[in-house]
Design a protein around this motif. Structure first.
Motif, PDB file in Angstrom:
ATOM      1  N   GLY A  95      37.256 153.513 107.021  1.00 18.59           N
ATOM      2  CA  GLY A  95      37.145 152.090 106.735  1.00 18.59           C
ATOM      3  C   GLY A  95      37.687 151.239 107.869  1.00 18.59           C
ATOM      4  O   GLY A  95      37.061 150.254 108.287  1.00 18.59           O
ATOM      5  N   PHE A  96      38.842 151.630 108.389  1.00 20.45           N
ATOM      6  CA  PHE A  96      39.442 150.909 109.509  1.00 20.45           C
ATOM      7  C   PHE A  96      38.510 150.919 110.719  1.00 20.45           C
ATOM      8  O   PHE A  96      38.217 149.875 111.309  1.00 20.45           O
ATOM      9  CB  PHE A  96      40.792 151.543 109.861  1.00 20.45           C
ATOM     10  CG  PHE A  96      41.423 150.980 111.094  1.00 20.45           C
ATOM     11  CD1 PHE A  96      42.186 149.820 111.033  1.00 20.45           C
ATOM     12  CD2 PHE A  96      41.252 151.599 112.324  1.00 20.45           C
ATOM     13  CE1 PHE A  96      42.764 149.291 112.185  1.00 20.45           C
ATOM     14  CE2 PHE A  96      41.819 151.075 113.470  1.00 20.45           C
ATOM     15  CZ  PHE A  96      42.578 149.918 113.396  1.00 20.45           C
ATOM     16  N   LEU A  97      38.039 152.115 111.079  1.00 21.38           N
ATOM     17  CA  LEU A  97      37.176 152.244 112.261  1.00 21.38           C
ATOM     18  C   LEU A  97      35.850 151.513 112.085  1.00 21.38           C
ATOM     19  O   LEU A  97      35.393 150.826 112.998  1.00 21.38           O
ATOM     20  CB  LEU A  97      36.916 153.715 112.576  1.00 21.38           C
ATOM     21  CG  LEU A  97      38.092 154.507 113.129  1.00 21.38           C
ATOM     22  CD1 LEU A  97      37.739 155.987 113.207  1.00 21.38           C
ATOM     23  CD2 LEU A  97      38.516 153.970 114.477  1.00 21.38           C
ATOM     24  N   LEU A 104      32.963 144.719 116.833  1.00 17.03           N
ATOM     25  CA  LEU A 104      32.512 144.857 118.228  1.00 17.03           C
ATOM     26  C   LEU A 104      31.009 144.683 118.339  1.00 17.03           C
ATOM     27  O   LEU A 104      30.509 144.056 119.256  1.00 17.03           O
ATOM     28  CB  LEU A 104      32.941 146.209 118.786  1.00 17.03           C
ATOM     29  CG  LEU A 104      34.418 146.367 119.080  1.00 17.03           C
ATOM     30  CD1 LEU A 104      34.744 147.833 119.399  1.00 17.03           C
ATOM     31  CD2 LEU A 104      34.849 145.469 120.225  1.00 17.03           C
ATOM     32  N   ARG A 105      30.282 145.267 117.397  1.00 13.16           N
ATOM     33  CA  ARG A 105      28.824 145.179 117.416  1.00 13.16           C
ATOM     34  C   ARG A 105      28.374 143.729 117.262  1.00 13.16           C
ATOM     35  O   ARG A 105      27.360 143.328 117.838  1.00 13.16           O
ATOM     36  CB  ARG A 105      28.240 146.028 116.292  1.00 13.16           C
ATOM     37  CG  ARG A 105      26.743 146.218 116.375  1.00 13.16           C
ATOM     38  CD  ARG A 105      26.296 147.299 115.418  1.00 13.16           C
ATOM     39  NE  ARG A 105      26.187 146.799 114.066  1.00 13.16           N
ATOM     40  CZ  ARG A 105      25.020 146.521 113.473  1.00 13.16           C
ATOM     41  NH1 ARG A 105      23.895 146.713 114.121  1.00 13.16           N
ATOM     42  NH2 ARG A 105      24.999 146.091 112.245  1.00 13.16           N
TER      43      ARG A 105
END
Length: 109
Positions: A95-97, A104-105
């Motif tokens: 979830g964090f990642l 970022l996307r």
């Protein structure tokens, strides 16, 4: 499957298999079949069996030998309490990642 996908799967396959075993004990070939049904078609059986050895050694699963109609008894893997904790940590990390990657996307917003 491209090299990038292969590398990403290496880091997540353990969590994926633990998730498949949640409430669903299975033996190696069944796990491979479940992975393929979920779209992970390029994962080799040997990769799954090596992973099962590792998660058994780490104490994340309980193993029961059950008779097979053909050949030797099958090792049936079920998620134990330590495995459930590991899976919970996997989902928290995922979830964090995934949140950060989506940011970022979207251009870092």
């Amino acid at each position: 499957m491209g090299k990038q996908m292969t590398e990403m799967l290496k880091g997540t396959l353990e969590g994926i298999v633990l998730a498949l075993l949640t409430g669903n004990p299975a033996y190696g070939y069944e796990i491979t079949t479940m992975l393929r049904a979920k779209g992970f078609t390029e994962i080799a059986e040997g990769t799954v069996y090596a992973l099962l050895v590792r998660i058994e050694q780490k104490g994340l699963v309980d193993v029961e030998k059950r008779p097979s109609e053909k050949g030797p008894p099958r090792k049936v893997y079920s998620l134990n309490e330590q495995g459930k904790q590991e899976l919970e940590e996997f989902w928290n990390t995922w979830g964090f990642l995934s949140e950060r990657l989506e940011q970022l996307r979207q251009g870092g917003k």
